[in-house]
Scaffold this active site. Structure first.
Site: not given
Ligand code: DGL
Length: 271
Positions: A152, A73, A186, A10-11, A188
């Protein structure tokens, strides 16, 4: 049977919602996780940048001998899944198709809400897949660019006035549209379930893209006869591209257990 690890990326921290579910479903699997914490968020970037970052993330993960990669992600799944699946000889799965299918199954009034990053909403990928499953569905989408940075930074708990104010503004149009199902598009966002559910009300079903992605990956491994065959004892190794200390502290909250082993730091620009 296949004892090799599953790669997950993931990011940042969001993909840990997928790891949490994978560990619960498949406690005998080894996992290698990469969170690109040095470059999060991805969701406000261009398609070209997201594809470039995602290729590097996969190149790092593939320094391990993996049997499957889960793009945990929403942003990368909506924007780069096809490219990554074509370029790699092992299965690469995303979270979008499983979440869209779950939403189509869950809605009773064919009014589905979708929240995600700007890149995910812009791609139209969730809408297309929800329509494929349920052509009658109306999809009401809302980008939520402030959610990822707030999560985050640990600002996801009910009672936190900042996240509650931001959530109220983002969710108001979806409430007004009368959706009965809301896709947390997302990975998150499951951390915000308490805040989101308090705003939307108990009658709205929340679809967790991270967990749906884990269930789909488990099903694919079973189909390929590629499960490890072990009932427990799976390990999880974590790698990030920024400070390990911050990751370990917040990761424990995402996972629901302590990250005890060493977290590796990766110079992702090398890949
Ligand atoms: N967890 C990522 C997603 O599902 C976060 C995206 C991001 O880094 O903006 O989209």
């Amino acid at each position: 049977m296949d004892g090799r690890p599953i790669g997950v990326f993931d990011s940042g921290l969001g993909g840990l919602t997928t790891v949490r579910e994978l560990c619960r479903l498949l406690p005998g699997e080894d996992i290698v996780y990469f969170g690109d914490t040095g470059r999060v968020p991805y969701g406000s970037r261009s398609r070209e940048t997201i594809v470039r970052y995602a290729r590097q993330d996969v190149a790092f993960l593939r320094t391990f001998d993996l049997k499957l990669i889960v793009i945990a992600c929403g942003t990368v799944s909506t924007t780069a899944l096809e490219v990554l699946a074509q370029e790699n000889p092992i299965p690469v799965l995303g979270v979008v198709a499983p979440a869209a299918a779950a939403a189509a199954r869950a809605t009773r009034n064919d009014r589905v809400g979708l929240i995600g990053t700007q890149a995910s909403i812009r791609s139209g990928a969730y809408e297309a897949l929800i329509h494929k499953e349920d052509p009658a569905a109306q999809v009401f989408s809302q980008p939520c660019p402030l959610f990822v940075p707030l999560v985050e930074n640990g600002r996801f708990k009910p009672g936190d006035v900042v996240i509650e104010t931001v959530a109220a503004e983002y969710l108001a149009p979806l409430k007004a549209a009368g959706v009965d199902t809301l896709v947390l598009g997302c990975t998150h966002y499951p951390l915000l379930e308490g805040v989101i559910s308090a705003q939307m009300g108990p009658e709205v079903t929340l679809v967790n893209a991270g967990a749906e992605g884990a269930w789909a990956a488990a099903a694919r491994l079973a189909e390929l006869d590629a499960l490890s065959g072990r009932d427990g004892g799976g390990t999880c190794r974590y790698f990030v591209s920024d400070r390990q200390e911050d990751f370990s502290r917040l990761a424990s909250i995402f996972l629901g257990w302590d990250v005890t082993g060493a977290v590796g730091q990766v110079d992702i620009s090398r890949y």
